[in-house]
Write a protein that holds these residues in place. Sequence first.
Motif, PDB file in Angstrom:
ATOM      1  N   MET A 155       0.922  -1.221  -0.217  1.00 41.79           N
ATOM      2  CA  MET A 155      -0.044   0.069   0.070  1.00 41.79           C
ATOM      3  C   MET A 155       0.850   1.317  -0.088  1.00 41.79           C
ATOM      4  SD  MET A 155      -3.306  -0.628   2.386  1.00 41.79           S
ATOM      5  CE  MET A 155      -2.356  -0.688   4.241  1.00 41.79           C
ATOM      6  N   ARG A 156       2.145   1.268   0.429  1.00 47.56           N
ATOM      7  CA  ARG A 156       2.960   2.237   0.382  1.00 47.56           C
ATOM      8  C   ARG A 156       2.856   3.170  -0.857  1.00 47.56           C
ATOM      9  NH1 ARG A 156       4.884   5.569   4.378  1.00 47.56           N
ATOM     10  NH2 ARG A 156       6.685   6.780   3.353  1.00 47.56           N
ATOM     11  N   GLY A 157       3.169   2.697  -1.795  1.00 49.63           N
ATOM     12  CA  GLY A 157       2.953   3.571  -3.072  1.00 49.63           C
ATOM     13  C   GLY A 157       1.972   4.440  -3.360  1.00 49.63           C
ATOM     14  N   SER A 158       0.666   3.880  -3.291  1.00 43.54           N
ATOM     15  CA  SER A 158      -0.491   4.568  -3.144  1.00 43.54           C
ATOM     16  C   SER A 158      -0.790   5.349  -2.148  1.00 43.54           C
ATOM     17  CB  SER A 158      -1.772   3.282  -3.410  1.00 43.54           C
ATOM     18  OG  SER A 158      -2.930   3.963  -3.375  1.00 43.54           O
ATOM     19  N   TYR A 159      -0.479   4.952  -0.841  1.00 38.31           N
ATOM     20  CA  TYR A 159      -0.632   5.905   0.022  1.00 38.31           C
ATOM     21  C   TYR A 159       0.117   7.168   0.072  1.00 38.31           C
ATOM     22  CZ  TYR A 159       0.060   7.408   5.129  1.00 38.31           C
ATOM     23  OH  TYR A 159       0.184   7.899   6.244  1.00 38.31           O
ATOM     24  N   THR A 160       1.470   7.181  -0.677  1.00 34.34           N
ATOM     25  CA  THR A 160       1.986   8.349  -0.438  1.00 34.34           C
ATOM     26  C   THR A 160       1.862   9.079  -1.924  1.00 34.34           C
ATOM     27  OG1 THR A 160       4.103   7.167  -1.584  1.00 34.34           O
ATOM     28  CG2 THR A 160       3.903   7.492   0.945  1.00 34.34           C
ATOM     29  N   SER A 161       1.152   8.642  -2.783  1.00 32.17           N
ATOM     30  CA  SER A 161       1.049   9.450  -4.042  1.00 32.17           C
ATOM     31  C   SER A 161      -0.670   9.425  -4.413  1.00 32.17           C
ATOM     32  CB  SER A 161       1.641   8.452  -5.231  1.00 32.17           C
ATOM     33  OG  SER A 161       1.060   7.225  -5.195  1.00 32.17           O
ATOM     34  N   THR A 162      -1.229   8.561  -5.105  1.00 32.62           N
ATOM     35  CA  THR A 162      -2.395   8.587  -5.728  1.00 32.62           C
ATOM     36  C   THR A 162      -3.534   8.622  -4.785  1.00 32.62           C
ATOM     37  OG1 THR A 162      -2.771   6.334  -6.309  1.00 32.62           O
ATOM     38  CG2 THR A 162      -1.548   8.090  -7.968  1.00 32.62           C
ATOM     39  N   GLY A 163      -3.270   7.547  -3.598  1.00 38.49           N
ATOM     40  CA  GLY A 163      -4.396   7.357  -2.771  1.00 38.49           C
ATOM     41  C   GLY A 163      -5.538   6.369  -3.156  1.00 38.49           C
ATOM     42  N   LYS A 164      -5.303   5.819  -4.309  1.00 37.24           N
ATOM     43  CA  LYS A 164      -6.414   5.026  -4.927  1.00 37.24           C
ATOM     44  C   LYS A 164      -6.188   3.396  -4.729  1.00 37.24           C
ATOM     45  CE  LYS A 164      -6.638   7.994  -9.160  1.00 37.24           C
ATOM     46  NZ  LYS A 164      -6.464   7.983 -10.636  1.00 37.24           N
ATOM     47  N   VAL A 165      -7.197   2.956  -4.300  1.00 37.28           N
ATOM     48  CA  VAL A 165      -7.218   1.480  -4.041  1.00 37.28           C
ATOM     49  C   VAL A 165      -6.495   0.729  -5.110  1.00 37.28           C
ATOM     50  CG1 VAL A 165      -8.390  -0.431  -3.446  1.00 37.28           C
ATOM     51  CG2 VAL A 165      -9.084   1.726  -2.576  1.00 37.28           C
ATOM     52  N   GLY A 166      -6.867   0.901  -6.444  1.00 38.30           N
ATOM     53  CA  GLY A 166      -6.669   0.187  -7.442  1.00 38.30           C
ATOM     54  C   GLY A 166      -5.002   0.118  -7.736  1.00 38.30           C
ATOM     55  N   ASP A 167      -4.387   1.159  -7.263  1.00 39.06           N
ATOM     56  CA  ASP A 167      -2.871   1.286  -7.383  1.00 39.06           C
ATOM     57  C   ASP A 167      -2.193   0.570  -6.222  1.00 39.06           C
ATOM     58  OD1 ASP A 167      -3.230   3.043  -9.329  1.00 39.06           O
ATOM     59  OD2 ASP A 167      -3.027   4.700  -8.374  1.00 39.06           O
ATOM     60  N   ILE A 168      -2.912  -0.200  -5.345  1.00 42.78           N
ATOM     61  CA  ILE A 168      -2.055  -0.914  -4.334  1.00 42.78           C
ATOM     62  C   ILE A 168      -1.044  -1.903  -4.882  1.00 42.78           C
ATOM     63  CG2 ILE A 168      -2.347  -2.572  -2.552  1.00 42.78           C
ATOM     64  CD1 ILE A 168      -4.576  -1.076  -1.610  1.00 42.78           C
ATOM     65  N   PHE A 169      -1.588  -2.656  -6.115  1.00 45.76           N
ATOM     66  CA  PHE A 169      -1.040  -3.767  -6.549  1.00 45.76           C
ATOM     67  C   PHE A 169      -0.021  -3.293  -7.961  1.00 45.76           C
ATOM     68  CE2 PHE A 169      -4.447  -5.663  -4.549  1.00 45.76           C
ATOM     69  CZ  PHE A 169      -3.961  -6.521  -3.655  1.00 45.76           C
TER      70      PHE A 169
END
Length: 650
Positions: free
Chosen positions: A206-220
């Motif tokens: 989740m780190r990448g999505s958490y610090t950038s887009t905040g989108k659930v779809g970007d978790i993977f």
Amino acid sequence: MTQTIAPRVRTLVLLLLAATGLLLAGAGPVSAHAALTGSDPRQGVVVDKAPAQVSLTFSEKVALSDDSLRVLDPKGKRVDRGDPANVSGTTYAVKLHSGLPDGTYTVTYQVVSEDSHPVAGAYTFSIGAPSQTTVSVSGQTAGGGIVGTLYGIGRYVSYAGFILLVGGAAFVLACWQRGAGVRAVQRFVVSGWLALTAATLTLLLMRGSYTSTGKVGDIFDLDLLGQVLQTKTGAALVSRLLLLAAAALFIAVLFGAYDKREDDEKRDLTFGLAIGGTVVAAGLAASWAMSEHASTGLQAGIAMPVDVVHLMAVAGWLGGLAALLVALFRAPADTPVEASAVRRFSRVAFGSVLALVATGIYQSWRQLGSWSAFTGTRYGQLLLVKIGLVVLLVGIAWVSRRWTARLVDTAVVKKADAADEGETEAGDGEKEHAAARTGTSASGEKAASTPVSGKKGGDSERAAQLARQQAAIDTARRKQQRDADPNRFGLRRSVLAEAGVAVVLLAVTTMLTSTEPGRTEEQARAASSASADASAAGALTLDMSFDTGGEDGKGVVRLDLDPARVGGNEMHVYVQRPNGRAFDIPEVKIAFTLESQDIGPLPVVPDHIATGHWSASGVQIPMAGEWKIAVTVRTSDIDQTTVSKNAQIG
């Protein structure tokens, strides 16, 4: 009495879960640990011509990605070019396209502070004159939304897993080695390992999505994951996973080979497990210390090992407490927790509290910096709550210590009674043995004749069944006697209360780790206040019309003084024709006079910068007051005039 325990346990657990939920629900998005303290162009300013770049200054160093800094025109189209870069210290800039038209532009930023927390925001400036814009600057938050909530839960679970794993293993090795063979304790420690491992994997994804887009779809998103692995936080999470593999081997030995050894053989293995376990636990604690608060700011080289000691002390106390609670409630009747084990844990907990106090005082000084930060910052307020909970926990622990002392005294008395009963039973046993030799019962009656061989098999099965029933009855009786012991019951209640407060304490501690330190918040507040004061004062702009009387002698001179305060100032002078077009003249001179104090005139000769533009830096204003600013304009060898205006400076 045991029937009254279960409802109380359920009620207390529900109350604790509710309190923890309120604490976590009130946490909200992660507070920014790096604050924007300056920008060029400034918030809301109107500049005459398009700048070549936009620069932002933060209170500490931040990590950038390709889209960390963006500049949008009034229609929402990006006008920045290239990747943002660190130009100096804590200042970061992105270049702009040339020839930008007039209008209002929006600057957005999404960066990661040095202690791993995302920071986002936006502001506007205008070129030429303000205009309508389709870009909205509201709702610029970092670490919020569904991903932010899940990430916060993952952080809480990771801390809880670390405490259960380390504290439970330490309780077995240091206090109750017989607990290595108790299934409930084994499940407790393994649950801590599973929770920490699952939470670490989740945080890494989740780190990448958490610090950038905040989108659930970007978790993977594998690209985001690759970027995370190159950061300090990503390296810490991967290191934690590797250490958890070593922790799995430690658990296998602790509940496998160690449990099967005799007491005499356990001594050397205990020492080896203690050394290895301490190294693994310190490494796990360091994965937090090297990537969060302790790794930035004042005395980071001292703060990181102090943070490791603090985390291990928390695990030894709270994790051991939870393991003791499990042992008191779930240990089998034939393997009860000895009073000596409770006493040993009491000493371990006391040492942990001393370590917590020492390291906590240092951390408080480092993170707060002033007494006013206790009440004036969110971090200080949470710290006060944490201190109150620790004091309450120590008070309950003192009650538990009293119950432990009573339990030890009771155990000594029971041992003495058991010795007396043993002598009596030995005498009765000799009588029964003699009666068996003579074929009579202990009361002198003739024993029954031996059954025929055909009935031997059935009688042996019946005897085995009766033996199992008798063993079950004996176990139930021992458990009932154990639970009926008022001292053990009192210890259970006090330890349960300790564990309840510990759950809330863990929630507050997790919130502290994701809250901006008081020292940083006050420094950022002071810098922002100074910047705001400078902006308010720097709004000094004077327009003065002139007419030298000669050919092409009419125009307007504009003087900008920034930040218009006592001390050094930046001055810009612009000369324009009546139609607004810039044009050059042979000479421009400025003089400052404070007539009320008989100061001046103080002459300033600016340097020619571009067509119709002059500037001077380091213009010194010695005193605050209403200054007369005179501008001498010469449009030819013989045509010149002086115009003036009064302005409050400082």
